[in-house]
Design a protein around this motif. Structure first.
Motif, PDB file in Angstrom:
ATOM      1  N   SER A  73       0.831  -1.205   0.000  1.00  0.00           N
ATOM      2  CA  SER A  73       0.000   0.000   0.000  1.00  0.00           C
ATOM      3  C   SER A  73       0.867   1.256   0.000  1.00  0.00           C
ATOM      4  O   SER A  73       0.462   2.296  -0.531  1.00  0.00           O
ATOM      5  CB  SER A  73      -0.934   0.002   1.210  1.00  0.00           C
ATOM      6  OG  SER A  73      -0.207   0.053   2.430  1.00  0.00           O
ATOM      7  N   SER A 132       1.579   2.864  -3.363  1.00  0.00           N
ATOM      8  CA  SER A 132       0.471   3.432  -4.125  1.00  0.00           C
ATOM      9  C   SER A 132       0.294   4.908  -3.791  1.00  0.00           C
ATOM     10  O   SER A 132      -0.022   5.256  -2.650  1.00  0.00           O
ATOM     11  CB  SER A 132      -0.821   2.662  -3.812  1.00  0.00           C
ATOM     12  OG  SER A 132      -1.910   3.199  -4.522  1.00  0.00           O
ATOM     13  N   THR A 174      -1.707   6.829  -5.894  1.00  0.00           N
ATOM     14  CA  THR A 174      -3.054   7.087  -6.391  1.00  0.00           C
ATOM     15  C   THR A 174      -3.842   5.794  -6.330  1.00  0.00           C
ATOM     16  O   THR A 174      -3.301   4.717  -6.618  1.00  0.00           O
ATOM     17  CB  THR A 174      -3.017   7.599  -7.843  1.00  0.00           C
ATOM     18  OG1 THR A 174      -2.170   8.755  -7.909  1.00  0.00           O
ATOM     19  CG2 THR A 174      -4.411   7.953  -8.336  1.00  0.00           C
ATOM     20  N   ASN A 175      -5.117   5.875  -5.959  1.00  0.00           N
ATOM     21  CA  ASN A 175      -5.946   4.674  -5.913  1.00  0.00           C
ATOM     22  C   ASN A 175      -5.876   3.914  -7.236  1.00  0.00           C
ATOM     23  O   ASN A 175      -6.086   4.499  -8.300  1.00  0.00           O
ATOM     24  CB  ASN A 175      -7.397   5.046  -5.615  1.00  0.00           C
ATOM     25  CG  ASN A 175      -7.603   5.491  -4.180  1.00  0.00           C
ATOM     26  OD1 ASN A 175      -6.768   5.235  -3.316  1.00  0.00           O
ATOM     27  ND2 ASN A 175      -8.724   6.142  -3.911  1.00  0.00           N
ATOM     28  N   TYR A 218      -3.227  -3.051  -6.552  1.00  0.00           N
ATOM     29  CA  TYR A 218      -4.403  -3.836  -6.183  1.00  0.00           C
ATOM     30  C   TYR A 218      -3.928  -5.155  -5.568  1.00  0.00           C
ATOM     31  O   TYR A 218      -2.904  -5.708  -5.970  1.00  0.00           O
ATOM     32  CB  TYR A 218      -5.248  -4.171  -7.412  1.00  0.00           C
ATOM     33  CG  TYR A 218      -6.238  -3.123  -7.854  1.00  0.00           C
ATOM     34  CD1 TYR A 218      -7.452  -2.963  -7.182  1.00  0.00           C
ATOM     35  CD2 TYR A 218      -5.998  -2.336  -8.973  1.00  0.00           C
ATOM     36  CE1 TYR A 218      -8.381  -2.027  -7.607  1.00  0.00           C
ATOM     37  CE2 TYR A 218      -6.920  -1.392  -9.408  1.00  0.00           C
ATOM     38  CZ  TYR A 218      -8.118  -1.241  -8.718  1.00  0.00           C
ATOM     39  OH  TYR A 218      -9.046  -0.322  -9.147  1.00  0.00           O
ATOM     40  N   SER A 255      -8.544  -5.293  -4.802  1.00  0.00           N
ATOM     41  CA  SER A 255      -9.028  -4.163  -4.026  1.00  0.00           C
ATOM     42  C   SER A 255      -7.848  -3.315  -3.569  1.00  0.00           C
ATOM     43  O   SER A 255      -6.731  -3.814  -3.403  1.00  0.00           O
ATOM     44  CB  SER A 255      -9.814  -4.667  -2.806  1.00  0.00           C
ATOM     45  OG  SER A 255     -10.167  -3.596  -1.943  1.00  0.00           O
ATOM     46  N   TYR A 256      -8.090  -2.018  -3.367  1.00  0.00           N
ATOM     47  CA  TYR A 256      -7.120  -1.167  -2.686  1.00  0.00           C
ATOM     48  C   TYR A 256      -7.726  -0.628  -1.387  1.00  0.00           C
ATOM     49  O   TYR A 256      -7.247   0.379  -0.840  1.00  0.00           O
ATOM     50  CB  TYR A 256      -6.614  -0.031  -3.584  1.00  0.00           C
ATOM     51  CG  TYR A 256      -7.687   0.787  -4.258  1.00  0.00           C
ATOM     52  CD1 TYR A 256      -8.386   1.777  -3.563  1.00  0.00           C
ATOM     53  CD2 TYR A 256      -7.978   0.586  -5.597  1.00  0.00           C
ATOM     54  CE1 TYR A 256      -9.356   2.528  -4.187  1.00  0.00           C
ATOM     55  CE2 TYR A 256      -8.950   1.348  -6.233  1.00  0.00           C
ATOM     56  CZ  TYR A 256      -9.633   2.314  -5.531  1.00  0.00           C
ATOM     57  OH  TYR A 256     -10.602   3.062  -6.156  1.00  0.00           O
ATOM     58  N   ASP A 257      -8.764  -1.302  -0.896  1.00  0.00           N
ATOM     59  CA  ASP A 257      -9.307  -1.009   0.422  1.00  0.00           C
ATOM     60  C   ASP A 257      -8.458  -1.773   1.433  1.00  0.00           C
ATOM     61  O   ASP A 257      -8.723  -2.930   1.745  1.00  0.00           O
ATOM     62  CB  ASP A 257     -10.777  -1.435   0.495  1.00  0.00           C
ATOM     63  CG  ASP A 257     -11.437  -1.068   1.817  1.00  0.00           C
ATOM     64  OD1 ASP A 257     -10.711  -0.916   2.823  1.00  0.00           O
ATOM     65  OD2 ASP A 257     -12.674  -0.959   1.851  1.00  0.00           O
ATOM     66  N   TRP A 258      -7.409  -1.122   1.916  1.00  0.00           N
ATOM     67  CA  TRP A 258      -6.423  -1.822   2.746  1.00  0.00           C
ATOM     68  C   TRP A 258      -7.042  -2.360   4.036  1.00  0.00           C
ATOM     69  O   TRP A 258      -6.644  -3.431   4.519  1.00  0.00           O
ATOM     70  CB  TRP A 258      -5.257  -0.880   3.060  1.00  0.00           C
ATOM     71  CG  TRP A 258      -4.778  -0.107   1.864  1.00  0.00           C
ATOM     72  CD1 TRP A 258      -4.723   1.235   1.725  1.00  0.00           C
ATOM     73  CD2 TRP A 258      -4.308  -0.651   0.610  1.00  0.00           C
ATOM     74  NE1 TRP A 258      -4.244   1.583   0.479  1.00  0.00           N
ATOM     75  CE2 TRP A 258      -3.976   0.449  -0.229  1.00  0.00           C
ATOM     76  CE3 TRP A 258      -4.134  -1.942   0.118  1.00  0.00           C
ATOM     77  CZ2 TRP A 258      -3.488   0.293  -1.520  1.00  0.00           C
ATOM     78  CZ3 TRP A 258      -3.645  -2.100  -1.177  1.00  0.00           C
ATOM     79  CH2 TRP A 258      -3.330  -0.994  -1.975  1.00  0.00           C
TER      80      TRP A 258
END
Length: 626
Positions: free
Chosen positions: A190, A193, A195-196, A200, A465-468
């Motif tokens: 994470s 990253s 930018t969103n 992933y 997902s990038y919802d950590w």
């Protein structure tokens, strides 16, 4: 490279001298000696300048990579680039002869499809020893280095063993910490990253099956054939294939159950999907006459229907012989409802006849599963009888009532795809059932592992997902469950990276480079999959065909190329081998890794954390374009 102007200034007169043919020898020698000594001195000074420049180039390369990593991780801001560049470079550049050294970074932020860039320019000079006589007291040199990032994005699929053996030696706890703990893999990735969507991650917990989530039962990519069919029409299991008993037409309410674990892998229960066994076919209640198979002890799958016992009148089982007798069940007892009369050549035995339909939709059913495949299984014999000349079942299922267990009750398990697509990444299409994913009701150790109410639940897959926070929660919720089938975990890790597949993988930008990574961890050898003949949890077929199918999948993964002809996937494999005696090295895991340095053999739980840290560091470097 740089050019010394003195070379031109000395070279031209020397060329004219070579062509001259007058003067005495001493004068000529004296004249020639000066440029010769100058050339020798120039070579010495030149080599010193080259050495200093090479040292500068190496220092610039390392500095610019560290700057880009710090910016990506958020360790420094853009206003700190100059000071940090000077600090890094000063610590790296060790040439003692260089003087007047300076470094100048030029940072360009990413914009749209244009990547972020740092150009680092360096310059300096050395004091000449010989070239001073030619008017060059110093020799200048310069170098430059560039790093680009932001046009490289990363997609990482984690196929993580959630089998029962992960409960031992602290393995499941160590795995949670390695991936979702503070400073673990999710934190490492994470941080890359800005930018969103730059990074992933998908999470694929696996055992014998994977869990897609019960809410997906309406999806067109599911194959309901196994779910709907009776035991006799499940995938070809060789010696484990269930069959109907010889006197099937004579079994009805009150008769002894015609099945036992030894004959088919299952026994009779009091109702559909029940775990309460019964020694006789129920003769009263809602399921009177229902012959309901239990969980299959070989495939560890729950069947979702029962056979009915529909009265079809009476019939003569045999006649004309003194040896004529009523049909017997599997325990050699006469089936109830049959009686004999007469003797000798006049003896005759008659009894009740039954039609046995399977309580999942047949061709005429419109109550449940109207858009799903129809059961076409054979459920009896011609004229509903077995004779010495008619030993092949031919009567097809024709059940017209509501399903006893509709597909809306599915808990989310899917098994290996039908071959050959169990080993490919082909996307599902309704026109080819082998591309669909077989719905399954996995049940082992008295537990329906995909059920949300299970004491230990096999968690559902989490698509990219990038919802950590959600990613960490998914990993921390993992629990040890059933048997080992690495292939199904690897297959869904692959699917999670495929655009257009069942997991709604985000689209890819043609102007962006993608690093697609699969990390497969398992603590044991493969033990079972969709086909009990391959492995039933306690024994395997010779040559371990589970491994053979997985090896083919690995080969297909490694052969996949992107639009530039480069390998599409980077594969890391990890074998956690803490048992005593230890398992042998998994050849299929070892060979599946993209290269030998990407296979890890671990002998303690503590190594799980350090290994994921090592992989995270490698992926951090991979994130930089150059």
């Amino acid at each position: 490279m740089f050019r010394l102007p003195v070379i031109d200034r000395i070279g031209r007169p020397f060329a004219r001298f070579v062509k001259a043919d007058q003067g005495n020898i001493a004068v000529i020698f004296a004249i020639v000696l000066v440029p010769i000594l100058s050339f020798m001195g120039a070579a010495v000074d030149y080599s010193r300048a080259v050495r200093a420049r090479s040292s500068m180039q190496a220092a610039l390369d390392s500095t610019v990579l560290m700057l880009s990593k710090d910016l990506t991780a958020g360790t420094i801001s853009t206003s700190e680039i100059n000071a940090k560049a000077t600090a890094y470079f000063t610590g790296l550049f060790t040439d003692t002869e260089a003087q007047g050294v300076s470094v100048t970074p030029i940072y360009t932020a990413a914009s749209g499809s244009t990547p972020a860039t740092i150009v680092l320019n360096g310059s300096g000079n050395i004091k000449s020893d010989f070239m001073q006589i030619a008017g060059f007291p110093t020799l200048n040199f310069n170098a430059t280095s560039t790093t680009t990032w932001g046009n490289v994005k990363m997609r990482v699929a984690l196929a993580l063993d959630n089998t029962g053996s992960m409960a031992s030696d602290g393995k499941i706890t160590a795995l949670r910490n390695a991936v979702a703990g503070t400073g673990g893999l999710i934190d490492q990735l994470s941080a890359l990253s800005k930018t969103n969507g730059d990074v992933y991650i998908s999470v694929i917990p696996f055992a014998k099956v994977v869990n897609l989530g019960a809410s997906n039962y309406t999806q067109s990519y599911l194959d309901w054939t196994d779910w709907l069919n009776p035991p006799t029409t499940q995938p070809d299991n060789g010696s484990y294939q269930a069959s109907l008993p010889i006197n099937w037409h004579a079994y009805g309410p009150g008769a002894k159950c015609p099945f036992s674990n030894s004959s088919g892998g299952f026994y009779c229960t009091t109702g559909p999907t029940s775990t309460s066994s019964t020694s006789t076919i129920p003769s009263s209640g809602s399921y009177s006459g229902y012959i309901c198979p239990s969980v299959d002890a070989n495939s560890h799958a729950l069947y979702n229907g029962c056979w009915t016992s529909e009265a079809a009148g009476t019939g003569v089982f045999c006649s004309g012989s003194g040896s004529c007798a009523c049909p017997k069940d599997a325990w050699n007892n006469a089936i109830s409802g049959c009686s004999c009369s007469g003797s000798g050549s006049s003896k005759s035995c008659t009894g009740n006849l039954y039609v046995h339909n399977w309580t999942q939709p047949g061709p005429n059913d419109t109550t449940h599963n109207t858009s799903q495949p129809r059961v076409s299984a054979v459920v009896g014999w011609t004229n509903n009888k077995y004779t010495s000349t008619n030993t092949t079942p031919t009567v097809l299922n024709d059940y017209r009532l509501a399903s006893t267990n509709p597909i809306s009750n599915w808990t989310g398990c899917v098994a290996d795809r039908t071959q050959p697509n169990d080993a490919t990444g082909v996307l599902p299409t309704s026109s080819d059932v082998t591309t669909l994913f077989p719905a399954n009701e996995y049940f082992e150790n008295s537990t329906a592992y995909c059920s949300s109410s299970a004491s230990t639940t096999l968690g559902a897959v989490l698509p990219l997902s990038y919802d950590w926070t959600t990613l960490k929660s998914t990993v921390n919720a993992m629990q040890p469950t059933g048997g080992t089938n690495q292939a199904v975990g690897l297959a869904w890790a692959w699917q999670s990276l495929l655009v257009g597949g069942p997991l709604n993988t985000p689209a890819e930008d043609a102007n962006v480079t993608y690093n697609r990574v699969i990390i497969l961890l398992s603590d044991g050898l493969n033990t079972e999959d969709r086909w009990p003949e391959y492995g039933n949890g306690s024994s395997q077929a010779s040559g371990n065909p589970i491994d053979a199918r997985q090896a083919l999948m690995c080969s297909n993964l490694k052969a996949a190329k992107d639009s530039k002809g480069q390998n599409m996937y980077t594969i890391y494999t990890i074998q956690v081998n803490t048992g005593s005696p230890a398992d042998p090295t998994s050849t299929v895991l070892q060979n599946c890794a993209s290269s030998s340095d990407k296979f890890f053999m671990l002998t303690s739980s503590s190594q799980i954390v350090t290994t994921f840290n090592t992989i995270g560091t490698a992926l951090s470097k991979l994130r930089l374009a150059r």
